[in-house]
Scaffold this motif. Structure first.
Motif, short mmCIF file in Angstrom:
data_model
loop_
_atom_site.label_atom_id
_atom_site.label_comp_id
_atom_site.label_asym_id
_atom_site.label_seq_id
_atom_site.Cartn_x
_atom_site.Cartn_y
_atom_site.Cartn_z
N PRO A 1 30.24 50.05 49.76
CA PRO A 1 29.86 48.68 49.43
C PRO A 1 31.06 47.85 48.96
CG PRO A 1 28.37 50.26 48.40
CD PRO A 1 29.52 51.03 48.95
N THR A 2 31.05 46.59 49.31
CA THR A 2 32.14 45.69 48.94
C THR A 2 31.83 45.07 47.57
OG1 THR A 2 32.56 45.22 51.25
CG2 THR A 2 33.45 43.65 49.64
N HIS A 3 32.39 45.69 46.55
CA HIS A 3 32.16 45.20 45.19
C HIS A 3 33.20 44.15 44.82
CE1 HIS A 3 30.34 49.40 44.72
NE2 HIS A 3 29.34 48.55 44.67
N LEU A 4 32.81 43.27 43.95
CA LEU A 4 33.70 42.23 43.46
C LEU A 4 33.49 42.05 41.97
CD1 LEU A 4 32.93 39.65 46.28
CD2 LEU A 4 35.04 40.98 46.06
N GLY A 5 34.52 41.59 41.29
CA GLY A 5 34.39 41.33 39.87
C GLY A 5 35.10 40.05 39.47
N ALA A 6 34.65 39.48 38.37
CA ALA A 6 35.38 38.35 37.81
C ALA A 6 36.77 38.83 37.41
CB ALA A 6 34.63 37.80 36.59
N ALA A 7 37.75 37.94 37.56
CA ALA A 7 39.12 38.33 37.27
C ALA A 7 39.89 37.11 36.79
CB ALA A 7 39.79 38.93 38.50
N THR A 8 40.96 37.38 36.07
CA THR A 8 41.85 36.30 35.61
C THR A 8 43.30 36.70 35.89
OG1 THR A 8 42.25 37.11 33.36
CG2 THR A 8 40.23 35.86 33.70
N ALA A 9 44.14 35.70 36.00
CA ALA A 9 45.56 35.98 36.21
C ALA A 9 46.37 34.77 35.78
CB ALA A 9 45.84 36.29 37.68
N ARG A 10 47.57 35.04 35.32
CA ARG A 10 48.50 33.97 35.02
C ARG A 10 49.65 34.08 36.01
NH1 ARG A 10 50.10 35.52 30.29
NH2 ARG A 10 48.56 34.43 29.05
N VAL A 11 49.95 32.96 36.67
CA VAL A 11 51.06 32.95 37.61
C VAL A 11 52.06 31.90 37.15
CG1 VAL A 11 51.79 32.57 40.00
CG2 VAL A 11 49.62 33.74 39.51
N THR A 12 53.30 32.31 37.02
CA THR A 12 54.35 31.41 36.57
C THR A 12 55.41 31.30 37.66
OG1 THR A 12 54.00 32.24 34.32
CG2 THR A 12 55.99 30.93 34.71
N LEU A 13 55.68 30.07 38.07
CA LEU A 13 56.73 29.84 39.05
C LEU A 13 57.88 29.17 38.32
CD1 LEU A 13 57.53 29.90 42.08
CD2 LEU A 13 56.51 27.61 42.27
N THR A 14 59.05 29.77 38.37
CA THR A 14 60.19 29.22 37.64
C THR A 14 61.11 28.48 38.61
OG1 THR A 14 61.18 31.42 37.80
CG2 THR A 14 60.14 30.85 35.73
N PRO A 15 61.93 27.58 38.08
CA PRO A 15 62.74 26.72 38.97
C PRO A 15 63.70 27.50 39.86
CG PRO A 15 62.68 25.83 36.74
CD PRO A 15 62.04 27.17 36.66
#
Lengths: 758, 338
Positions: free
Chosen positions: A444-458
């Protein structure tokens, strides 16, 4: 993490970004973490499965030089609170809390912890600790007096419903072709190569735990609950995990005990439990007994399907896998009845182990399908074709995508299935009987709530932070690929940080959900960054373009007409420095409180077969050649092939490794693996990997993985279906079916060993 | 693991001075044990099954006791020769294939590189109840405590040579080849050197399963002499096991045949994985002597070998498996081109 500047967008096959660190030893696992002046813990585990501790004589143990303390129920009672059973909304894989009273509830329960300056001193003192038990007769499981049978529905308080439709028993009674049989699967243990370890360190009231974990946020919150702490005061670090397979998904009771030990000694404490202790202080795959009835019309179309299963569990915990949720939905059939029961015995609590519901239950169903094919005189692939369906039969919901028959067709062609003589015992090479078998695999294709922080630097580098886990599957790599794709950067410019509960929470690394769940939220963060850059591109080379059409690709923000602005320039326009985005995602179809549960460290996966509008799963077809010695009955698998369809494949290299590993484990599960239990004492006997056999290289000479292209439009925006657990689901039945083809003998109990076919 | 003293013995005399008893299993009373390859000793020390106060490394003696020499009278194997070294020896493979095969099919490559021949024949049983001190009942480990394997998990346990006190299987492979080929074991002891038929080295468990060999305190196995004979080249070791490599025998058979056309002049047969000691199957040999070696003859011999077998539940299949293994070995040996 990554070195070089490999290109590695989604769908490409970069090598693992952490591969070099792992093979050179630079990757530090939990017990490698240096802590100042650690004391060493050694577990003492019970030699009985049921009873109570009558007396403890610590004198000889305390006389061992270097011993700092010995923790028993007499000194630890009341120290560790209840974190609740994970399946009931809590955190713990087992609610049996050692050292909180004088009861012994299973073999190998922790009954004391020796703390010493050195590992060998702790170990020697543990040997010298004398514990007298008042032993009671335990129930080991099936056939044991005193084991208690309850229905899963009853055990769940009514929240679990056995799936069913129509009148299966009446339909079976009237079916033209019928098969009915009993199947059995054994207790199995994960035995990850990394032992179960815990290192606990307190600093100013803050607890840091280094432990291999599949869910650092769950462990953090559960520990806080057990120890009466604010979760903010607990941190779990788990940067690399040496195999998990479900064994590190829920908290085990050792962790809080080691944390208490460290607090008492006022210094860090390190535990590395032994291999045999790992059999009893963590979880395992529950033993099952199953009954399957299949009725079909003369064309082989199913008219009745009955699947009943009973699973062994501990006394207190209603752990179940209930693979009938899957087996009742695969094939078109108007009449289905299922029932799952639990058998409570004096055992430790079982838990998730790779493909927890599907592996045992699909063994029974796919064996029965082979029996039905034989009874109907049909090729086993043709039988599955006649029962293929784009709607699951229980509620009539559509599969979001389903490529089962393309997998069978592609796999059959590659395997050479057309050359198979269908008659059992008809194929032979020298002294060896040859059998070919196949089976459906599904996850079965399970999914979950997720969070992430992405930082792009100059400087054109990205940092991705999410508390996902590298359990050996390549998560660092696929998460880096998602960011590389989303930001148009080479893989080498992406740094991924995971395995730390101070990072934004990500779901449990279970249910094969992580690639889909985490890549989705990382892509959302990247999209927000792109949108900010695009919105700012009002002047310069992209002036006048519709911001919605601008894309980040190859280090530049680009318009469809070819106009482009280098990333550094686009960033300077949008921000004075870095751009940082914190993204949260609740997959479509999951309840709104999924995110709240994620922050609480609860397990809250959705999707799969639980959907209200549709159901989703990855499918595959597995083919094996089995050889059985005509005289001495050794069973070998000279080749195995799987054809799989799982939507978009993020990294074919790591995906292939996952599926290969699944096929190999499937061979072990079918032919080698079983935890032996002394039925008189309810004790594990072969609790080591010398006697608990798994395949060696000579057992898996040829393993082939094929991908069948599949477009998945619904499951998630990237079209990913998790495949981490897909590989080992069909293997047991495929091998049993091949053994039948080779020998004419149907073996319905795993593992299939020499004596099964002698 | 408790603290222990580790020392290297520079010569035989030094080793014998410190070793009181190296072959018995009465762990708590063993003051010193010899270390060669260490592949069994270290395991059992970690498990607290063996708790010597002193461990004496005898690898310095390899110069004297580590050789492999083919002589007209037979094959001389030093006790400190490594399993891999002998398994790979071209002369052994040609002239004594049963020895090379029994070694090559044992353990893993890494273990074969370390393990010595002398240690190998003294390898302790794999009975799970013996190897886990938390099981109280084990007459081999703790005389008089009972036998948990009787009525317990005994799939791998013996059906030949058992007693009411112990059904633990002798786990090795090489010893079967030695037994079949009528090897002699050379022993160095405080009272001097002596020689024994190798088949006399191991004791049946009887009522003292803790006493596994006839070695006396301070005695060390120096080597093995395998007599040359017309049967040695037509010899074969068949090992049946649950997986393809790195597993103990579910059943094995070492056979050596001296044939006159299709008729057996003399057969030598030893069985492994099914008996408490390296098991010479003389009844099977007698059943073959002078007979035509065909399927029926091999089955008669195999039936004779297991006539006295006693099973214990989980190992009910062993006599049948043992018979089939022996039949296979006999027929394969008969087909060998030498």
């Amino acid at each position: 993490m990554p070195d070089g500047s490999m290109s590695g967008r989604i769908g490409q096959s970069p090598v693992r970004v952490d591969g070099r660190a792992k093979v050179t030893g630079a990757a530090h696992y939990a017990s490698d973490m240096a802590v100042p002046n650690p004391a060493w813990a050694w577990l003492v585990t019970s030699a009985i499965a049921r009873g109570r501790i009558a007396a403890i004589d610590e004198a000889a143990a305390r006389a061992v030089p270097g011993v700092l303390d010995i923790l028993t129920h007499r000194s630890m009672r009341g120290e560790v609170g209840d974190a609740g059973f994970f399946a009931g909304g809590g955190y713990a894989g087992s609610t049996i809390r050692p050292l909180q009273d004088d009861r012994v509830r299973h073999d190998g329960e922790i009954v004391a912890i020796v703390l010493a300056e050195g590992l060998e001193q702790a170990r020697e003192a543990a040997y010298r600790l004398r514990i007298d038990y008042a032993e009671e007769t335990p129930a080991a499981g099936f056939g044991s007096e005193g084991a208690e049978l309850v229905s899963a529905r009853e055990a769940s308080g009514g929240s679990f419903e056995d799936p069913g439709v129509g009148d299966a028993d009446a339909a079976f009674a009237g079916a033209a072709i019928r098969v009915a049989a009993d199947y059995a699967t054994p207790t199995q243990h994960h035995n990850p190569i990394e032992l179960f370890t815990t290192t606990a360190q307190w600093e100013d009231g803050r607890l840091t735990v280094f432990e291999g974990s599949q869910y650092v946020h769950g462990l953090k919150n559960g520990l806080a609950a057990q120890l009466g702490l604010d979760p903010a005061m607990v941190r779990v670090e788990s940067p690399y995990i040496g195999g998990a397979f479900g064994s590190r998904g829920s908290l085990t009771q050792r962790t809080a005990l080691i944390a208490v030990a460290a607090r008492r000694l006022n210094r860090p404490v390190k535990l590395v439990a032994t291999r045999d202790q790992g059999f009893t202080i963590a979880s395992y795959r529950a033993e099952t007994r199953q009954h399957v009835k299949l009725g079909a019309d003369t064309d082989g179309r199913l008219v009745a399907l009955v699947h009943e299963g009973t699973e062994v569990t501990s006394r207190p915990d209603p752990y179940k896998v209930a693979g009938t949720q899957t087996t009742s939905r695969i094939y078109a059939c108007p009449n289905i009845r299922t029932r799952v029961s639990l058998l409570h015995a004096d055992r430790n609590t079982p838990g998730f182990m790779r493909s927890p519901p599907e592996l045992p239950y699909m063994f029974a169903l796919e064996s029965a399908m082979d029996e039905l094919a034989h009874a109907a005189g049909l090729d086993p692939i043709e039988l599955r074709r006649r029962n293929d369906t784009m709607r699951e039969p229980i509620k009539g919901l559509p599969w979001t995508s389903r490529s089962l028959m393309p997998c069978f067709d592609r796999g059959a062609a590659a395997f050479g299935w057309a050359e198979r003589n269908p008659a059992p015992r008809s194929m032979r090479e020298g002294d060896w009987l040859v059998g070919w078998g196949c089976a459906t695999t599904i996850y079965p294709t399970h999914l979950g709530a997720a969070t992430a922080r992405v930082t792009l630097t100059p400087d054109g580098r990205a940092r991705v932070q999410t508390a996902a886990h590298e359990i050996g599957t390549g998560t660092y790599t696929v998460v880096a690929q998602a960011a590389a794709e989303g930001l148009g950067l080479p893989l080498g410019k992406v740094l991924v940080e995971m395995g730390d509960s101070d990072l934004p929470p990500a779901p449990v690394s279970g249910g094969s959900n992580v690639t889909a769940s985490v890549c989705t939220v990382v892509m959302q963060a990247c999209e927000q960054i792109r949108a900010r850059l695009a919105a700012a591109a009002t002047e310069g080379p992209l002036q006048g373009r519709d911001p919605a059409t601008l894309r980040l690709l190859d280090g530049a923000l680009r318009a469809p007409d070819g106009a482009a602005e280098p990333l550094a320039a686009a960033m300077a326009r949008a921000a004075n420095g870095a751009i940082e985005v914190y993204a949260e995602n609740i997959p479509e179809g999951l309840p709104p409180d999924s995110l709240k549960k994620l922050y609480q460290g609860k397990q809250a996966l959705g999707g799969g077969l639980e959907g209200k509008q549709h159901v989703m799963a990855a499918f595959g077809a597995e083919f094996v050649e089995v050889r059985v010695h005509s005289r001495t009955a050794e069973l070998r698998v000279p080749r195995i092939l799987g054809a799989f369809a799982a939507g978009r494949i993020v990294n074919p290299r790591t995906a292939r490794s996952q599926l290969m590993g699944g096929l190999i484990w499937g061979i072990g599960s079918a032919l080698h693996e079983a935890t032996e239990i002394d039925r008189r004492t309810a004790r594990y006997v072969n609790d080591n990997i010398a006697e608990y056999l798994i395949p060696v290289n000579a057992d898996v000479p040829q393993v082939e993985v094929l991908f069948v292209e599949e477009e998945e439009r619904t499951a998630n925006p990237l079209g990913i279906k998790g495949l981490g657990e897909l590989g080992n689901v069909g293997t047991n039945a495929a091998i049993a079916n091949a053994v039948f083809h080779a020998t004419g003998k149907r073996v319905r109990e795993l593992p299939i060993r020499i004596e099964s076919v002698l | 693991m408790r603290p222990f003293a580790f020392e290297r013995a520079p010569d035989l005399a030094a080793a014998q001075r410190v070793v009181a008893l190296s072959a018995s299993s009465r762990a708590e009373t063993v003051p010193a044990m010899l270390l060669a390859g260490g592949t069994t000793l270290l395991d059992l020390m970690k498990l607290d099954v063996l708790r010597p106060e002193r461990v004496v490394d005898i690898n310095a003696l390899a110069g004297r006791f580590g050789g492999v020499a083919a002589e007209p009278a037979g094959l001389r194997l030093g006790a400190l020769a490594r399993m891999a070294q002998v398994a790979d020896d071209a002369g052994v493979r040609r002239d004594y294939p049963v020895i090379a095969e029994s070694l090559a099919l044992a353990a893993s490559a890494q273990l074969r590189n370390m393990a010595s021949l002398g240690g190998n024949v003294l390898q302790r049983t794999r009975c799970s109840y013996f190897r886990d001190v938390s099981h109280a009942a084990c007459n081999k480990r703790n005389p008089g405590s009972g036998c948990a394997a009787l009525g317990g998990c005994n799939r791998q346990h013996a059906v030949l040579g058992t007693s009411d006190h112990c059904i633990a299987t002798y786990p090795g492979d090489f010893a079967q080849a030695l037994v079949a080929l009528d090897a002699v074991v050379e022993i160095e002891g405080p009272q001097g050197a002596r020689r024994l038929p190798f088949a006399g080295l191991h004791r049946l468990p009887g009522d003292r399963p803790d006493e596994e060999t006839v070695l006396r305190p301070g005695e060390i196995i120096a080597g093995f002499l395998v007599p040359a004979g017309p049967w040695a080249r037509r010899s074969r070791y068949v090992k049946v096991r649950d997986r393809e490599s790195y597993a103990f025998a579910a059943a094995s058979a070492a056979v050596a045949l001296d044939l006159d056309g299709d008729r057996v002049r003399e057969a030598r047969i030893a069985l492994g994985g099914v008996a408490t000691i390296p098991w010479r199957a003389r009844e099977a040999e007698a059943a073959l002597a002078g007979q035509v070696l065909d399927e029926a003859g091999a089955e008669r011999a195999a039936a004779a070998a297991f006539r006295e077998a006693r099973t214990h539940g989980d190992n009910d299949h062993k006599p049948e498996l043992g018979r089939r293994t022996l039949v296979r070995a006999l027929l394969e040996a008969a087909r060998m081109e030498i």
